[in-house]
Design a protein around this motif. Structure first.
Motif, PDB file in Angstrom:
ATOM      1  N   ALA A 681       0.845  -1.306  -0.028  1.00 49.45           N
ATOM      2  CA  ALA A 681      -0.097  -0.018  -0.093  1.00 49.45           C
ATOM      3  C   ALA A 681       1.075   1.103   0.084  1.00 49.45           C
ATOM      4  O   ALA A 681       0.692   2.327  -0.768  1.00 49.45           O
ATOM      5  N   PHE A 682       1.865   1.378   0.842  1.00 47.19           N
ATOM      6  CA  PHE A 682       2.640   2.583   0.801  1.00 47.19           C
ATOM      7  C   PHE A 682       3.565   2.678  -0.281  1.00 47.19           C
ATOM      8  O   PHE A 682       3.387   3.789  -1.003  1.00 47.19           O
ATOM      9  N   CYS A 683       3.988   1.604  -0.986  1.00 49.20           N
ATOM     10  CA  CYS A 683       4.608   1.885  -2.319  1.00 49.20           C
ATOM     11  C   CYS A 683       3.670   2.319  -3.523  1.00 49.20           C
ATOM     12  O   CYS A 683       4.083   2.921  -4.371  1.00 49.20           O
ATOM     13  N   LYS A 684       2.522   1.763  -3.412  1.00 47.47           N
ATOM     14  CA  LYS A 684       1.520   2.201  -4.614  1.00 47.47           C
ATOM     15  C   LYS A 684       1.084   3.557  -4.119  1.00 47.47           C
ATOM     16  O   LYS A 684       1.018   4.126  -5.216  1.00 47.47           O
ATOM     17  N   ALA A 685       1.062   4.176  -2.957  1.00 43.77           N
ATOM     18  CA  ALA A 685       0.963   5.672  -2.782  1.00 43.77           C
ATOM     19  C   ALA A 685       2.111   6.336  -2.897  1.00 43.77           C
ATOM     20  O   ALA A 685       1.854   7.543  -2.650  1.00 43.77           O
ATOM     21  N   GLY A 686       3.170   5.905  -3.122  1.00 41.90           N
ATOM     22  CA  GLY A 686       4.453   6.627  -3.449  1.00 41.90           C
ATOM     23  C   GLY A 686       5.306   6.852  -1.893  1.00 41.90           C
ATOM     24  O   GLY A 686       6.026   7.821  -2.113  1.00 41.90           O
ATOM     25  N   GLU A 687       4.834   6.371  -0.828  1.00 38.96           N
ATOM     26  CA  GLU A 687       5.310   6.705   0.634  1.00 38.96           C
ATOM     27  C   GLU A 687       6.364   5.656   0.613  1.00 38.96           C
ATOM     28  O   GLU A 687       6.396   4.691   1.616  1.00 38.96           O
ATOM     29  N   PHE A 688       7.500   5.766  -0.004  1.00 42.63           N
ATOM     30  CA  PHE A 688       8.486   4.600   0.042  1.00 42.63           C
ATOM     31  C   PHE A 688       9.142   4.730   1.293  1.00 42.63           C
ATOM     32  O   PHE A 688       9.818   3.637   1.850  1.00 42.63           O
ATOM     33  N   ASP A 689       9.315   5.919   1.915  1.00 41.76           N
ATOM     34  CA  ASP A 689      10.025   5.868   3.429  1.00 41.76           C
ATOM     35  C   ASP A 689       9.013   5.184   4.400  1.00 41.76           C
ATOM     36  O   ASP A 689       9.759   4.530   5.338  1.00 41.76           O
ATOM     37  N   SER A 690       7.948   5.478   4.362  1.00 43.16           N
ATOM     38  CA  SER A 690       6.885   4.513   5.080  1.00 43.16           C
ATOM     39  C   SER A 690       6.802   2.962   4.828  1.00 43.16           C
ATOM     40  O   SER A 690       6.868   2.063   5.847  1.00 43.16           O
ATOM     41  N   ALA A 691       7.183   2.724   3.644  1.00 36.15           N
ATOM     42  CA  ALA A 691       7.271   1.092   3.356  1.00 36.15           C
ATOM     43  C   ALA A 691       8.676   0.659   3.602  1.00 36.15           C
ATOM     44  O   ALA A 691       8.734  -0.427   4.338  1.00 36.15           O
ATOM     45  N   GLU A 692       9.765   1.384   3.700  1.00 37.26           N
ATOM     46  CA  GLU A 692      10.979   0.892   4.249  1.00 37.26           C
ATOM     47  C   GLU A 692      10.896   0.895   5.776  1.00 37.26           C
ATOM     48  O   GLU A 692      11.431  -0.013   6.461  1.00 37.26           O
ATOM     49  N   GLY A 693      10.108   1.742   6.661  1.00 38.52           N
ATOM     50  CA  GLY A 693       9.984   1.494   7.954  1.00 38.52           C
ATOM     51  C   GLY A 693       9.243   0.348   8.405  1.00 38.52           C
ATOM     52  O   GLY A 693       9.792  -0.302   9.208  1.00 38.52           O
ATOM     53  N   ALA A 694       8.056   0.100   7.602  1.00 44.16           N
ATOM     54  CA  ALA A 694       7.427  -1.225   7.764  1.00 44.16           C
ATOM     55  C   ALA A 694       8.152  -2.592   7.432  1.00 44.16           C
ATOM     56  O   ALA A 694       8.348  -3.601   8.401  1.00 44.16           O
ATOM     57  N   PHE A 695       9.032  -2.418   6.581  1.00 40.85           N
ATOM     58  CA  PHE A 695      10.064  -3.534   6.143  1.00 40.85           C
ATOM     59  C   PHE A 695      11.036  -3.701   7.250  1.00 40.85           C
ATOM     60  O   PHE A 695      11.600  -4.726   7.551  1.00 40.85           O
ATOM     61  N   ARG A 696      11.554  -2.495   7.949  1.00 38.88           N
ATOM     62  CA  ARG A 696      12.644  -2.524   9.000  1.00 38.88           C
ATOM     63  C   ARG A 696      12.097  -3.126  10.060  1.00 38.88           C
ATOM     64  O   ARG A 696      12.530  -4.128  10.983  1.00 38.88           O
ATOM     65  N   ILE A 697      10.734  -2.951  10.504  1.00 38.87           N
ATOM     66  CA  ILE A 697      10.065  -3.554  11.560  1.00 38.87           C
ATOM     67  C   ILE A 697       9.853  -4.941  11.464  1.00 38.87           C
ATOM     68  O   ILE A 697       9.830  -5.812  12.320  1.00 38.87           O
ATOM     69  N   GLY A 698       9.406  -5.509  10.027  1.00 38.82           N
ATOM     70  CA  GLY A 698       9.257  -6.807   9.736  1.00 38.82           C
ATOM     71  C   GLY A 698      10.745  -7.305  10.008  1.00 38.82           C
ATOM     72  O   GLY A 698      10.316  -8.744  10.437  1.00 38.82           O
TER      73      GLY A 698
END
Length: 888
Positions: A681-698
């Motif tokens: 969802a973050f990548c689709k919305a262009g929020e790549f920093d948020s996507a990376e944040g979720a990735f780090r938590i994961g």
């Protein structure tokens, strides 16, 4: 008139003492008794003489001699004979000769109808019946007492209540207590103790608590045994708080809790997973508080805490406790070693387990059959079936024969690995070694055969089970029904379930010739009728097939047969309706479920949330979650995932993120799906920093790290962040992750599209150098890009590598047609490609008409002799090549 000489002898007390002095030799004592007392049919026997000889004979189980005395006494006049008969009966009852004792009791009633047998005799017979586990005799003796017109005392009624409780007739035992109060026979603390213990064993702890309150009104004071029974009962139910209240009540009554009290609390905490709380109590028990000492832990206490640690996988804590047990002298029992052995095996510490077995032998603790079964079970769970098999040889070498548990464990392990032939060998070995397989053992193999689709072998096994008398139980029938449904023969399964109501397991004869022998069961006494599981299987598959009306008919049939549906049945219907998009029908089932007093679980709500999510009904989903909170139904990771998915699909990423944060705050561990939804969802919305944040938590909290890397790399490529995706791929590659499921073909294609050919070529070379095998078509984007740039030498070099890999690809495909080559399309998040589709990717290159000519050029060179034989080309393929040349 003076007594006869024989009568004088029979009543002489000194002669009874002579009999007693020969108690060590029952045959001699009997010989003396016969000569002294049975010399004449008319000789009278004193109760003391009968008591002396009957105890000796009863201890030696000389029933025929006792029966002779019985017959002799029946010829004597009352009341002397009655007293002697009572003595004979008491001795016989004491030593467990209950049937003989009952015959004496009936003799007494016939000789003296107006004089009932003494209650001490009755109570002795009743106690002996309980000791011999003969509750049926208790009620029979009590009936004899009532026929004789005697009034039972409180001791008699206590024994009767104990007997009823042992038989599982708790309500009848409680009625006995009520009658005691009505008839003025005042119950004592033993009366209440019997019933309270029975209620606790039956899980009726609140009823037991009511009895505790009634004790006070009858002037009875509860003792520590009664309190311990109640505390243990509430602990087993998981109600530790109520148990603690009872402990305080004990102390207020002046009763100090003993080790049994503490063991009950520790056991409950360990069972509830609160092992550290249990360990704190254990440590308190070991401390000396100066004047106020808690009971010291015993062997049971140590074993409970050790078992708690082992079941929770807390190996280091368990190891420390084992050292402590050795120091305190409590690691001297095989039971303790077996608990520790089980803990080591469950956590895969095989070397330590082996050393423990060796240490047991050194300490003189010979491993038992249970020890070896733990070892075999642990090895099987680790997938080391061959090693488990070899343990059986070790057992036999030490004179310990495998039992049905040993064989069943191995059989199950072989079946899980799909090694059905080896499982069959185990079954035959059992029979050869005299360990008769039971229905449970055969059902393990039967289920495996059905799952493997080996229907014919399953039919043969069923027939053999029936022929050898193992018996086809309802589990066997349910396995067959599930197998039929699994293999697409749903109508046949429905037909057999209908036939089972008429013919039991013989209905399986409808399957074919292999089952005709089962028809003989139709007149048998034991029949297998469909049960709740049978209907659960059938209804589940009908719902999966979308045949909801037929599923409803089966539900009505269940109710007509007095089989009550459980929550699982309702969940099956809810899932079926949600799958078909019939949400209103699903909610009708849900509300009916509540009316029938089946409390919906978290799973039930999750099914409804899933159905609403498919319809994008977010408002209704939030209302349902509010209902869950109001009713105290726990929200789990699946609940949050359903909501997060709905918000992500509705492009409400901020609300999805806040839900994720709420999930973390509540201590609910996110699943991979949670991170996947947010990253997409973050990548689709262009929020790549948020996507990376979720990735780090994961990465910090999720075990599926490779999958997280693969997902984020794909999503970054998909939305134009190719360089970032390449960096991430390089990190994963350098960390040694298995990249078979990574989307590196897609990454290579995107790099080439952005004219970053060198980056694409370096990535491809690194993957090839690492020894990864993949679809040769992966080379083509780089070869094409190099060709467009005029770098034909590099393109030709890569083409050679491609053709070499193509040869290996075709060879592997020939030998392993079902193999999946773990390429970029193997990711679990995208469409999976089987070996056949990989073949199409590669072969499709031969049909390209984009003018590049690279593949044709390479293939022509192969045919002219360069690399000849590295790729097989059939006549039909030659024709295709000619056709391609014609199309230019």
């Amino acid at each position: 008139m003076s007594a006869s000489p024989s009568a004088a002898i029979a009543t002489n007390p000194s002669l009874s003492a002579v009999i007693r002095r020969n108690a060590g030799d029952p045959a001699l004592a009997w010989l003396l008794f016969k000569r002294l007392f049975l010399s004449s049919p008319s000789s009278s026997l004193s109760p003391s003489a009968v008591s002396a000889i009957s105890r000796i004979l009863a201890r030696a189980n000389m029933v025929s001699e006792l029966e002779r005395i019985h017959r002799h006494l029946l010829l004597q006049p009352c009341p002397t004979s009655s007293s002697a008969l009572v003595a004979l009966a008491r001795s016989s009852a004491f030593f467990g000769l209950l049937d003989f004792c009952l015959s004496i009791l009936r003799s007494l009633r016939s000789l003296s109808p107006s004089f009932p047998p003494p209650l001490p005799l009755i109570n002795s017979m009743l106690r002996s019946s309980l000791r011999s586990s003969r509750p049926d005799l208790v009620q029979l003796i009590y009936h004899e007492l009532l026929l004789a017109g005697a009034a039972p005392d409180v001791q008699t009624l206590n024994i009767l209540m104990q007997s009823l409780c042992d038989c599982g007739h708790l309500d009848d035992a409680l009625q006995v207590l009520d009658k005691m109060l009505v008839k003025g026979c005042r119950p004592n603390e033993f009366s209440f103790g019997i019933l309270i213990s029975a209620c606790c064993r039956a899980g009726l702890n609140n009823r037991a608590l009511e009895l505790l309150e009634r004790m006070g009104s009858q002037g009875c004071t509860p003792n520590i045994v009664i309190y311990n029974a109640l505390i243990a009962g509430f602990c087993r139910e998981g109600k530790v708080h109520e148990a603690e209240k009872l402990v305080e009540r004990m102390r207020e009554a002046g009763l100090l809790p003993n080790v049994v009290t503490f063991n009950a609390r520790i056991s409950a905490l360990c069972k509830d997973g609160k092992v550290l709380d249990a360990y704190r109590i254990f440590k308190d028990m070991k401390e000396d508080y100066g004047g106020f000492e808690l009971p010291k832990p015993n062997q049971i206490t140590y074993n409970l805490v050790l078992g708690g640690f082992c079941k929770r996988g807390m190996v280091e804590e368990a190891r420390a406790l084992v050292d402590e047990m050795r120091k305190d002298g409590y690691f001297v029992k095989v039971e303790s070693s077996n608990i520790w052995l089980s803990g080591l095996m469950c956590t895969g510490r095989l070397l330590e387990a082996r050393k423990l077995l060796e240490q047991m032998a050194k300490d003189g603790l010979e491993p038992t059959l249970h020890s070896y079964n733990i070892l075999i079970d642990g090895l099987c769970k680790q997938g080391m079936v061959s090693a488990a098999r070899s343990v059986m040889g070790l057992m036999r070498g030490r004179g310990i024969l495998p039992d049905i548990v040993t064989y069943s464990t191995l059989l199950h392990a072989y079946c899980l690995k799909g090694m059905v032939q080896e499982a069959n060998w185990i079954l035959h070995e059992m029979a050869r070694n005299g360990c008769v397989p039971n229905a449970f053992t055969c059902n393990i193999l039967l289920q495996s055969l059905w799952k493997e689709g080996r229907t014919w072998e399953a039919e043969i096994l069923l027939k053999k089970m029936n022929e050898k008398g193992y018996g086809l139980d309802i589990v066997s029938c349910n396995i067959v029904i599930d197998g039929l449904c699994r293999s697409g023969k749903l109508d046949k399964a429905v037909e057999i379930v209908t036939g089972m109501w008429l013919h039991g397991s013989a209905a399986l004869g409808e399957l074919g010739n292999a089952f005709l022998g089962l028809v003989e069961d139709r007149n048998g006494s034991s029949r297998c009728f469909p049960d709740l599981i049978t209907y659960s299987i059938l209804i589940s598959y009908l719902c999966k097939a979308g045949r909801m009306d037929e599923a409803k008919q089966k539900l009505l049939e269940m109710l007509g047969k007095n089989i009550k549906p459980n929550a699982i049945i309702y969940d099956i219907f809810i899932h079926g309706y949600c799958k078909l998009g019939r949400i209103s029908s699903a909610f009708n089932v849900f509300r009916d479920m509540e009316k029938k007093c089946h409390h919906p679980s978290t799973r039930t709500y999750n099914l409804l949330l899933w159905g609403l999510g498919r319809k994008n009904q977010i408002k209704e989903m939030l209302n349902l979650v509010d209902e869950m909170r109001e009713k105290g139904v726990a929200l789990d990771a699946t609940t949050y995932n359903n909501l997060i998915r709905a918000f992500c699909e509705g492009e409400l990423t901020s609300r999805a993120a806040s839900l994720f944060e709420e999930m973390l705050k509540r201590g609910i561990r996110p699943k991979f799906a949670s991170f996947g939804l947010l990253i997409k969802a973050f990548c689709k919305a262009g929020e790549f920093d948020s996507a990376e944040g979720a990735f780090r938590i994961g990465l910090a909290s999720c075990r599926e790290k490779e999958a997280l890397y693969s997902l984020l790399i794909y999503e970054l490529c998909r939305y134009g962040k190719v360089l970032k995706a390449k960096e991430l791929f390089q990190i994963a590659f350098d960390r040694g992750f298995s990249i078979e499921n990574f989307e590196y073909k897609f990454l290579i294609e995107e790099l080439c599209k952005e004219n970053r050919v060198d980056d694409a070529k370096n990535l491809l070379t690194a993957v090839v150098n690492r020894g990864h095998t993949f679809d040769p078509a992966t080379f083509m984007p780089v070869i094409d890009a190099l060709g467009r740039k005029g770098n034909n030498q590099e393109a030709d070099k890569l083409s050679e590598q491609m053709m070499d890999m193509a040869a290996r690809h075709d060879d592997d495909s020939y030998h392993q047609p079902s193999r999946s080559y773990g390429n970029m399309n193997g990711s679990k998040f995208h469409a999976q490609k089987q070996a056949g589709s990989l073949e199409n990717d590669w072969r499709s290159l031969l049909h390209r008409d984009d003018g590049s000519g690279i593949v044709l050029k390479v293939l022509k060179r192969v045919q002219k002799g360069w690399g000849q034989g590295s790729i097989p080309i059939s006549q039909s393929r030659d024709a295709e090549l000619c056709e391609m040349e014609d199309h230019g």
